[in-house]
Design a protein around this motif. Structure first.
Motif, PDB file in Angstrom:
ATOM      1  N   ALA A  12       0.833  -1.211   0.000  1.00 20.07           N
ATOM      2  CA  ALA A  12       0.000   0.000   0.000  1.00 20.07           C
ATOM      3  C   ALA A  12       0.863   1.255   0.000  1.00 20.07           C
ATOM      4  N   ARG A  13       2.089   1.128   0.474  1.00 23.00           N
ATOM      5  CA  ARG A  13       2.994   2.278   0.538  1.00 23.00           C
ATOM      6  C   ARG A  13       3.505   2.708  -0.836  1.00 23.00           C
ATOM      7  N   LEU A  14       3.220   1.945  -1.887  1.00 20.84           N
ATOM      8  CA  LEU A  14       3.636   2.342  -3.237  1.00 20.84           C
ATOM      9  C   LEU A  14       3.010   3.678  -3.624  1.00 20.84           C
ATOM     10  N   ARG A  15       1.876   4.003  -2.988  1.00 20.15           N
ATOM     11  CA  ARG A  15       1.225   5.303  -3.232  1.00 20.15           C
ATOM     12  C   ARG A  15       2.101   6.472  -2.777  1.00 20.15           C
ATOM     13  N   GLU A  16       2.996   6.217  -1.820  1.00 22.20           N
ATOM     14  CA  GLU A  16       3.824   7.276  -1.234  1.00 22.20           C
ATOM     15  C   GLU A  16       5.040   7.629  -2.084  1.00 22.20           C
ATOM     16  N   VAL A  17       5.424   6.745  -2.992  1.00 23.22           N
ATOM     17  CA  VAL A  17       6.635   6.957  -3.790  1.00 23.22           C
ATOM     18  C   VAL A  17       6.268   7.793  -5.009  1.00 23.22           C
ATOM     19  N   GLU A  18       6.918   8.945  -5.147  1.00 25.78           N
ATOM     20  CA  GLU A  18       6.628   9.845  -6.266  1.00 25.78           C
ATOM     21  C   GLU A  18       7.560   9.584  -7.437  1.00 25.78           C
ATOM     22  N   ARG A  19       7.014   9.760  -8.620  1.00 24.30           N
ATOM     23  CA  ARG A  19       7.791   9.671  -9.854  1.00 24.30           C
ATOM     24  C   ARG A  19       8.271  11.067 -10.245  1.00 24.30           C
ATOM     25  N   HIS A  20       9.016  11.141 -11.329  1.00 23.03           N
ATOM     26  CA  HIS A  20       9.566  12.420 -11.762  1.00 23.03           C
ATOM     27  C   HIS A  20       8.686  13.110 -12.791  1.00 23.03           C
ATOM     28  N   ASN A  21       7.618  12.439 -13.198  1.00 22.08           N
ATOM     29  CA  ASN A  21       6.666  13.075 -14.101  1.00 22.08           C
ATOM     30  C   ASN A  21       5.371  13.357 -13.344  1.00 22.08           C
ATOM     31  N   ASN A  22       4.593  14.240 -13.884  1.00 22.65           N
ATOM     32  CA  ASN A  22       3.358  14.654 -13.236  1.00 22.65           C
ATOM     33  C   ASN A  22       2.199  13.710 -13.542  1.00 22.65           C
ATOM     34  N   ALA A  23       1.244  13.680 -12.625  1.00 25.69           N
ATOM     35  CA  ALA A  23      -0.033  12.989 -12.832  1.00 25.69           C
ATOM     36  C   ALA A  23      -1.074  13.982 -13.323  1.00 25.69           C
ATOM     37  N   THR A  24      -0.970  15.203 -12.842  1.00 23.85           N
ATOM     38  CA  THR A  24      -1.812  16.325 -13.266  1.00 23.85           C
ATOM     39  C   THR A  24      -0.864  17.511 -13.423  1.00 23.85           C
ATOM     40  N   PRO A  25      -1.320  18.601 -13.996  1.00 23.34           N
ATOM     41  CA  PRO A  25      -0.417  19.751 -14.103  1.00 23.34           C
ATOM     42  C   PRO A  25       0.113  20.242 -12.749  1.00 23.34           C
ATOM     43  N   ASP A  26      -0.573  19.871 -11.647  1.00 23.38           N
ATOM     44  CA  ASP A  26      -0.226  20.422 -10.334  1.00 23.38           C
ATOM     45  C   ASP A  26       0.450  19.464  -9.364  1.00 23.38           C
ATOM     46  N   ARG A  27       0.582  18.183  -9.718  1.00 20.50           N
ATOM     47  CA  ARG A  27       1.209  17.256  -8.765  1.00 20.50           C
ATOM     48  C   ARG A  27       1.882  16.095  -9.474  1.00 20.50           C
ATOM     49  N   ARG A  28       2.866  15.537  -8.781  1.00 19.58           N
ATOM     50  CA  ARG A  28       3.616  14.389  -9.279  1.00 19.58           C
ATOM     51  C   ARG A  28       2.750  13.128  -9.262  1.00 19.58           C
ATOM     52  N   GLU A  29       3.100  12.205 -10.116  1.00 18.10           N
ATOM     53  CA  GLU A  29       2.433  10.911 -10.172  1.00 18.10           C
ATOM     54  C   GLU A  29       3.061   9.990  -9.127  1.00 18.10           C
ATOM     55  N   SER A  30       2.254   9.169  -8.499  1.00 17.99           N
ATOM     56  CA  SER A  30       2.795   8.149  -7.599  1.00 17.99           C
ATOM     57  C   SER A  30       3.130   6.908  -8.414  1.00 17.99           C
ATOM     58  N   VAL A  31       4.013   6.086  -7.872  1.00 19.38           N
ATOM     59  CA  VAL A  31       4.369   4.840  -8.544  1.00 19.38           C
ATOM     60  C   VAL A  31       3.142   3.924  -8.622  1.00 19.38           C
ATOM     61  N   ALA A  32       2.265   3.971  -7.639  1.00 21.42           N
ATOM     62  CA  ALA A  32       1.046   3.155  -7.682  1.00 21.42           C
ATOM     63  C   ALA A  32       0.158   3.573  -8.858  1.00 21.42           C
ATOM     64  N   GLU A  33       0.001   4.874  -9.075  1.00 20.23           N
ATOM     65  CA  GLU A  33      -0.786   5.344 -10.219  1.00 20.23           C
ATOM     66  C   GLU A  33      -0.163   4.865 -11.531  1.00 20.23           C
ATOM     67  N   HIS A  34       1.144   4.983 -11.605  1.00 24.87           N
ATOM     68  CA  HIS A  34       1.883   4.542 -12.789  1.00 24.87           C
ATOM     69  C   HIS A  34       1.639   3.057 -13.048  1.00 24.87           C
ATOM     70  N   SER A  35       1.765   2.232 -12.019  1.00 19.05           N
ATOM     71  CA  SER A  35       1.605   0.781 -12.172  1.00 19.05           C
ATOM     72  C   SER A  35       0.189   0.418 -12.610  1.00 19.05           C
ATOM     73  N   TRP A  36      -0.806   1.088 -12.015  1.00 21.20           N
ATOM     74  CA  TRP A  36      -2.194   0.853 -12.416  1.00 21.20           C
ATOM     75  C   TRP A  36      -2.387   1.209 -13.892  1.00 21.20           C
ATOM     76  N   HIS A  37      -1.838   2.348 -14.308  1.00 20.24           N
ATOM     77  CA  HIS A  37      -2.045   2.768 -15.688  1.00 20.24           C
ATOM     78  C   HIS A  37      -1.361   1.819 -16.667  1.00 20.24           C
ATOM     79  N   LEU A  38      -0.179   1.311 -16.314  1.00 17.44           N
ATOM     80  CA  LEU A  38       0.475   0.325 -17.169  1.00 17.44           C
ATOM     81  C   LEU A  38      -0.424  -0.886 -17.369  1.00 17.44           C
ATOM     82  N   ALA A  39      -1.012  -1.379 -16.278  1.00 17.91           N
ATOM     83  CA  ALA A  39      -1.879  -2.556 -16.369  1.00 17.91           C
ATOM     84  C   ALA A  39      -3.051  -2.282 -17.302  1.00 17.91           C
ATOM     85  N   LEU A  40      -3.660  -1.124 -17.177  1.00 19.26           N
ATOM     86  CA  LEU A  40      -4.798  -0.785 -18.029  1.00 19.26           C
ATOM     87  C   LEU A  40      -4.373  -0.651 -19.486  1.00 19.26           C
TER      88      LEU A  40
END
Length: 195
Positions: A12-40
């Motif tokens: 569950a802590r994967l949500r806490e790890v930030e990537r170097h690219n944004n998820a929205t114009p205002d915030r960084r993407e979490s590794v959990a978001e990245h992993s979910w999007h890859l799966a989709l």
């Protein structure tokens, strides 16, 4: 049950790890978001991957790789693909974390997780190479969609090609998608100048 609870709590802590690219114009993407999007994305492109390869591909295996490929980053962090660094040292650190974390899983899960992670890291199968290609494409897509661009890196189109093409080149579909990202990024002026 304790080992499963510990694994669930830790992942569950994967949500806490930030990537170097944004998820929205205002915030960084979490590794959990990245992993979910890859799966989709792998699920969405699975039919195209099978069509172009002319063979059946194990979608369940691909989705599992997407969901677990970056779990070591809870412990090691997520270095930028653009930053020079000790790649061999990173690989050794991630291997140690994988053996410790996955080895603590009960029963056959320990071997399944470790084997799947090694398959992904080595690009040992068509499924692993495709997931690695989607993994490489994803941050470029997010930099385009959020307008972040590559000024912070700084990288121009040729530098992006050098990073992207070795991995996305395993698939006509990924190569075409990358071409669209690159073209739109150039049109929007999102690259740094290389000169």
């Amino acid at each position: 049950m304790r080992e499963l609870f510990d694994a669930i709590a830790h992942t569950a802590r994967l949500r806490e790890v930030e990537r170097h690219n944004n998820a929205t114009p205002d915030r960084r993407e979490s590794v959990a978001e990245h992993s979910w999007h890859l799966a989709l994305v792998c699920w969405l492109l699975h039919g195209e991957f099978e069509r172009e390869s002319g063979r059946s591909l194990d979608l369940t295996r691909m989705i599992k790789m997407c969901l677990m490929h970056d779990l070591m980053e809870i412990d090691t962090g997520d270095p930028s693909a653009w930053a020079p660094g000790d790649r061999a040292g990173k690989a050794r650190a991630e291997e140690a974390v994988a053996r410790r974390r996955f080895g603590a899983l009960p029963g056959p899960l320990a071997g399944e997780f470790l084997d799947l992670w090694h398959e992904y890291e080595a690009g040992a199968t068509a499924e692993a190479r495709l997931v690695r290609g989607v993994d490489r494409l994803n941050p470029a897509l997010m930099r385009l969609l959020t307008g972040q661009g590559w000024q912070d890196v700084p990288a121009g189109p040729e530098a992006l090609d050098r990073l992207q093409l070795p991995r996305v080149g395993v698939s006509e579909t990924l190569t075409e998608l990358y071409g669209r990202i690159r073209e739109q990024a150039q049109e929007r002026g999102l690259f740094a100048s290389e000169g």
